[in-house]
Design a protein around this motif. Structure first.
Motif, PDB file in Angstrom:
ATOM      1  N   LYS A   1     -42.877  14.282  17.117  1.00 42.33           N
ATOM      2  CA  LYS A   1     -43.965  13.432  16.624  1.00 42.33           C
ATOM      3  C   LYS A   1     -44.720  13.680  15.163  1.00 42.33           C
ATOM      4  O   LYS A   1     -45.030  12.774  14.725  1.00 42.33           O
ATOM      5  N   ALA A   2     -45.131  14.893  15.308  1.00 46.53           N
ATOM      6  CA  ALA A   2     -45.684  15.619  14.050  1.00 46.53           C
ATOM      7  C   ALA A   2     -45.015  15.303  12.916  1.00 46.53           C
ATOM      8  O   ALA A   2     -45.657  14.893  11.872  1.00 46.53           O
ATOM      9  N   LEU A   3     -43.710  15.626  12.900  1.00 48.84           N
ATOM     10  CA  LEU A   3     -42.892  15.356  11.680  1.00 48.84           C
ATOM     11  C   LEU A   3     -43.166  13.689  11.101  1.00 48.84           C
ATOM     12  O   LEU A   3     -43.228  13.381   9.928  1.00 48.84           O
ATOM     13  N   TYR A   4     -42.608  12.911  12.304  1.00 51.79           N
ATOM     14  CA  TYR A   4     -42.533  11.442  12.018  1.00 51.79           C
ATOM     15  C   TYR A   4     -44.010  10.814  11.554  1.00 51.79           C
ATOM     16  O   TYR A   4     -43.832  10.210  10.513  1.00 51.79           O
ATOM     17  N   THR A   5     -44.979  11.343  12.183  1.00 53.68           N
ATOM     18  CA  THR A   5     -46.393  10.800  11.666  1.00 53.68           C
ATOM     19  C   THR A   5     -46.696  11.245  10.230  1.00 53.68           C
ATOM     20  O   THR A   5     -47.302  10.617   9.459  1.00 53.68           O
ATOM     21  N   ALA A   6     -46.299  12.425  10.093  1.00 55.44           N
ATOM     22  CA  ALA A   6     -46.820  13.223   8.579  1.00 55.44           C
ATOM     23  C   ALA A   6     -46.066  12.454   7.326  1.00 55.44           C
ATOM     24  O   ALA A   6     -46.561  12.390   6.310  1.00 55.44           O
TER      25      ALA A   6
ATOM     26  N   SER B   1     -41.706  13.762  -0.516  1.00 56.90           N
ATOM     27  CA  SER B   1     -42.057  14.859   0.424  1.00 56.90           C
ATOM     28  C   SER B   1     -43.204  14.842   0.939  1.00 56.90           C
ATOM     29  O   SER B   1     -44.121  14.301   0.427  1.00 56.90           O
ATOM     30  N   PHE B   2     -43.381  15.507   1.969  1.00 53.79           N
ATOM     31  CA  PHE B   2     -44.564  15.277   2.645  1.00 53.79           C
ATOM     32  C   PHE B   2     -44.925  16.982   3.356  1.00 53.79           C
ATOM     33  O   PHE B   2     -44.017  17.525   3.424  1.00 53.79           O
ATOM     34  N   GLN B   3     -45.986  17.370   3.822  1.00 52.60           N
ATOM     35  CA  GLN B   3     -46.624  18.388   4.350  1.00 52.60           C
ATOM     36  C   GLN B   3     -46.601  18.351   5.816  1.00 52.60           C
ATOM     37  O   GLN B   3     -47.204  17.415   6.501  1.00 52.60           O
ATOM     38  N   VAL B   4     -45.913  19.418   6.526  1.00 49.72           N
ATOM     39  CA  VAL B   4     -45.955  19.612   8.082  1.00 49.72           C
ATOM     40  C   VAL B   4     -46.351  21.028   8.243  1.00 49.72           C
ATOM     41  O   VAL B   4     -45.397  21.787   8.020  1.00 49.72           O
ATOM     42  N   GLU B   5     -47.409  21.419   8.866  1.00 45.97           N
ATOM     43  CA  GLU B   5     -47.748  22.624   9.042  1.00 45.97           C
ATOM     44  C   GLU B   5     -47.716  23.524   8.062  1.00 45.97           C
ATOM     45  O   GLU B   5     -47.056  24.718   8.214  1.00 45.97           O
ATOM     46  N   GLY B   6     -48.478  23.138   6.976  1.00 45.82           N
ATOM     47  CA  GLY B   6     -48.246  24.025   5.718  1.00 45.82           C
ATOM     48  C   GLY B   6     -46.834  24.030   4.960  1.00 45.82           C
ATOM     49  O   GLY B   6     -46.896  24.911   4.153  1.00 45.82           O
ATOM     50  N   ARG B   7     -45.835  23.312   5.408  1.00 41.95           N
ATOM     51  CA  ARG B   7     -44.414  23.525   4.732  1.00 41.95           C
ATOM     52  C   ARG B   7     -44.121  21.994   4.230  1.00 41.95           C
ATOM     53  O   ARG B   7     -44.582  20.874   4.698  1.00 41.95           O
ATOM     54  N   ASP B   8     -43.378  22.188   3.153  1.00 41.36           N
ATOM     55  CA  ASP B   8     -42.923  20.953   2.672  1.00 41.36           C
ATOM     56  C   ASP B   8     -41.725  20.327   3.205  1.00 41.36           C
ATOM     57  O   ASP B   8     -40.845  21.065   3.338  1.00 41.36           O
ATOM     58  N   VAL B   9     -41.645  18.988   3.272  1.00 39.33           N
ATOM     59  CA  VAL B   9     -40.355  18.547   3.955  1.00 39.33           C
ATOM     60  C   VAL B   9     -40.082  17.401   3.198  1.00 39.33           C
ATOM     61  O   VAL B   9     -40.969  16.362   3.036  1.00 39.33           O
ATOM     62  N   ARG B  10     -38.944  17.286   2.872  1.00 36.86           N
ATOM     63  CA  ARG B  10     -38.332  15.970   1.927  1.00 36.86           C
ATOM     64  C   ARG B  10     -37.906  14.759   2.841  1.00 36.86           C
ATOM     65  O   ARG B  10     -37.422  15.063   3.970  1.00 36.86           O
ATOM     66  N   TRP B  11     -38.318  13.861   2.273  1.00 31.82           N
ATOM     67  CA  TRP B  11     -38.000  12.425   2.960  1.00 31.82           C
ATOM     68  C   TRP B  11     -36.738  12.373   3.479  1.00 31.82           C
ATOM     69  O   TRP B  11     -36.391  11.931   4.553  1.00 31.82           O
TER      70      TRP B  11
END
Length: 675
Positions: free
Chosen positions: A163-168, A136-146
């Protein structure tokens, strides 16, 4: 009266004596070759039983949500997929001169080699699976699963946020890349241990094609579709995202190709009915076939919503799991699995190696044939009621996506070939990946894109199967329309035509299937012409086919104790006899003669509507050209559409009654191993 004891003793003695005499007469000593052949036959029996047990676990997992402990199925069978057994199969294969036997042994050996690699790489595979599941990774303070990234990109309306999601996600990928590189290095060593001279040689045997020649076709497809692709993508980008194609990044692609706004035309209650209705016109009823089980339950909590067809025991036990979900994509997926189920269920090939093992291109082509109905204008109007601008926009989007996927498959094939051919030269995989994806996508590659170079790799050229299957399905669709009209699924003779092809299981190669229906080999022309016509862009190709060598005598393997002895130019072991011709489907004109594999001349395509039946009868000797098939289909479409409207109401009513009275059945999905 009961016989006296001496008589019984005498009778028993004579019987025993006769038995002894017969036994002595039949127990000639086995030669070493016969002994090894018997041992290999036993290995095939054990592999078949194990695969059946594993497929049953997959079925329960998919259709019922039960846990599937695959590792337990190997307990006590650790020695089955050993190097010794693989070499034993190879020694028998080297002595084989019969083409059919050679093909069966090649399929068996490839299966054993794949299982051996899976065992040896179990630690790496487990680590990779666990990492992918937890990554997982974080975007704007929230966890996103791969695993959720693709879906979130498709649902996100804002380009900057995409773009922010992709880069994170990029930093997290490096952990995956490290495991993937180590796994790749071990895989190379394992292949050498198995006796294969290269990664490409094993991939060619697994895919049953000459990868070098297939790469030439991939190159030609990329060149021929370059200009049309850019034009189509520009239109789609403007319409769907309101921005020029030159401004797009790869973060925008999932949004660009998200399902169209037509899901309301595909209510979940109609998905299975449409499949049954399509088959009914071909005189096929899966629900009435004793060897097919359909599990359409919608009240099993952990049942997968994705349809799946499994040949537990081909053809005796075929299962289809369906949990209806609304949407065009779900309808296409269901039709795809129906295609697999039909192939498995109508197979007459009794030998396990030729019914269930072997390359998947042929069965994927049959699946793609039925999946493509969800993009057929006549079928969409008849079964979905999708017409006018809605249909035109939907078909433009789906055709653009198919063109994108074809180019991606071609690019993946070229990337893998270049990567493994240049390994000794220490080629920079990142730079190679960057160059190819920039050419394939016609978009500049950023550092975030290039970071996906290892994640986007496939095991042993997997894209080669879909690449060829799409083209073979296009040719098959062209033949069906030329023989039986645009609404070919209304003709019982089309069912007869397909059942003859399905009956061979995997005993015919993809090329031989093409030849059996009157084609010279697998070629992309029909599919690309269809896409070009739908998209309004010309796509022209040369005369190359998909790269399999013409049929020849099966060569004698020469390498001792090594699997590296597949035919030099055609690793699918061509048959000694010509591919069997598919019996002619009786033309709709009753006076038309029946002949093996009728071939239609291009003159038939340009005939007027009043002389269609006569021209079909008079031209039953040559297949239509790809362009002529599309021309003919276009001319006949209006008549077929009128016919479709007249039967739609009657068919739907009858199928609803049938569906309500049919008992529930069950079935299972194809398990695809990742080696």
């Amino acid at each position: 009266m009961r016989p006296r004891l001496p008589a019984l003793v005498l009778l028993f003695g004579l019987s025993s004596l006769g038995g002894c005499v017969n036994t002595k007469a039949s127990t000639a000593p086995l030669t070493e070759a016969k002994k090894q052949a018997n041992e290999v036959a036993q290995l095939a029996t054990e592999a078949e039983a194990l695969l059946k047990a594993q497929d049953l676990l997959v079925w329960r997992y998919w259709a019922e949500g039960a846990k599937a402990d695959m590792a337990s199925t190997y307990v006590g069978k650790e020695a089955l997929f050993s190097l010794d057994n693989i070499r034993k199969i190879d020694r028998v294969r080297q002595r084989t001169t019969d083409a059919r036997e050679l093909r069966a042994l090649t399929a068996l050996q490839s299966h054993f080699a794949g299982e051996y690699l899976a065992q040896q790489l179990a630690e790496e595979n487990d680590t990779l699976a666990a990492l992918e599941a937890s990554l997982s990774f974080q975007v704007e303070g929230r966890d996103v699963r791969w695993h959720d990234l693709e879906r979130q990109l498709a649902n996100e309306r804002s380009a900057p946020k995409r773009k922010a999601l992709y880069t994170a996600a990029t930093p997290a990928l490096e952990r995956l890349n490290l495991v993937l590189r180590k796994r790749e290095e071990r895989m190379e060593l394992m292949l050498r241990e198995l006796g294969y001279t290269s990664y490409e040689s094993f991939g060619g045997e697994l895919r049953q094609t000459d990868l070098g020649r297939l790469a030439l076709l991939a190159e030609e497809v990329l060149q021929a579709t370059e200009a049309p692709y850019k034009e189509v993508m520009e239109r789609l980008s403007q319409r769907e995202l309101g921005m020029p194609f030159t401004s797009l990044t790869r973060a925008d692609l999932p949004r660009l190709f998200r399902p169209r706004e037509v899901d309301g035309f595909f209510p979940k209650s109609e998905l299975l009915l449409r499949a049954h209705g399509t088959l009914a016109g071909m005189d096929i009823d899966l629900g009435e076939m004793k060897n097919v089980r359909i599990d359409a339950r919608d009240d099993v909590k952990r049942k997968s919503s994705r349809p799946l067809a499994l040949g537990i025991e081909v053809p005796g036990d075929v299962r289809l799991s369906v949990r209806p979900v609304e949407g065009a994509l779900e309808q296409a997926r269901l039709m795809h699995e129906v295609g697999h189920a039909l192939h498995y269920a109508f197979t007459k090939e009794s030998r396990f190696e030729l019914a269930k093992l072997g390359n998947t291109t042929v069965t994927e082509a049959y699946a793609a044939l039925f999946e493509d109905l969800a993009e057929d204008p006549v079928w969409l109007e008849e079964h979905v009621g999708l017409t006018g601008k809605d249909r035109a926009a939907y078909l433009a989007a789906t055709s653009a996506h198919k063109l994108f996927l074809i180019r991606r498959a071609a690019g993946k094939l070229l990337y893998q070939l270049a990567l493994h051919r240049q390994q000794e030269e220490a080629v920079d995989a990142r730079e190679l990946y960057k160059a190819i994806i920039e050419r394939v996508d016609e978009m500049p590659a950023t550092d975030d894109d290039v970071a996906r170079y290892a994640v986007e790799q496939e095991d042993f050229f997997q894209s080669a199967d879909n690449f060829r299957a799409w083209f073979l399905a296009g040719q098959l669709q062209g033949q069906l329309k030329a023989r039986f009209g645009p609404a070919w699924w209304h003709e019982p003779e089309s069912g007869k035509f397909l059942r003859e092809l399905w009956s061979h299981g995997n005993a015919l190669s993809a090329r031989e299937v093409a030849e059996a229906m009157g084609e010279k080999g697998i070629a992309p022309d029909v599919l690309l012409l269809r896409l070009g016509t739908t998209l309004g862009v010309p796509i022209k190709l040369g005369a190359h086919d998909e790269g399999e060598a013409p049929a020849q005598e099966a060569p004698r393997p020469t390498a001792p104790d090594s699997p590296e002895n597949t035919p030099a130019a055609d690793s699918e072991t061509p048959a000694q006899e010509p591919a069997p011709a598919v019996p002619a489907a009786t033309p709709r004109s009753e006076s038309a003669p029946t002949a093996p594999a009728p071939k239609l001349t291009s003159a038939a395509a340009s005939a007027s509507k009043k002389t269609v039946a006569a021209s079909k009868t008079a031209s039953a000797k040559k297949p239509l050209s790809a362009k002529a098939r599309i021309s003919k289909a276009s001319k006949l479409r209006k008549a077929a559409t009128r016919h479709a409207r007249s039967v739609k109401s009657t068919e739907a009513t009858a199928l609803r009654k049938h569906e309500g009275s049919r008992p529930e059945h069950g079935r299972k999905p194809r398990g695809k191993k990742t080696y």
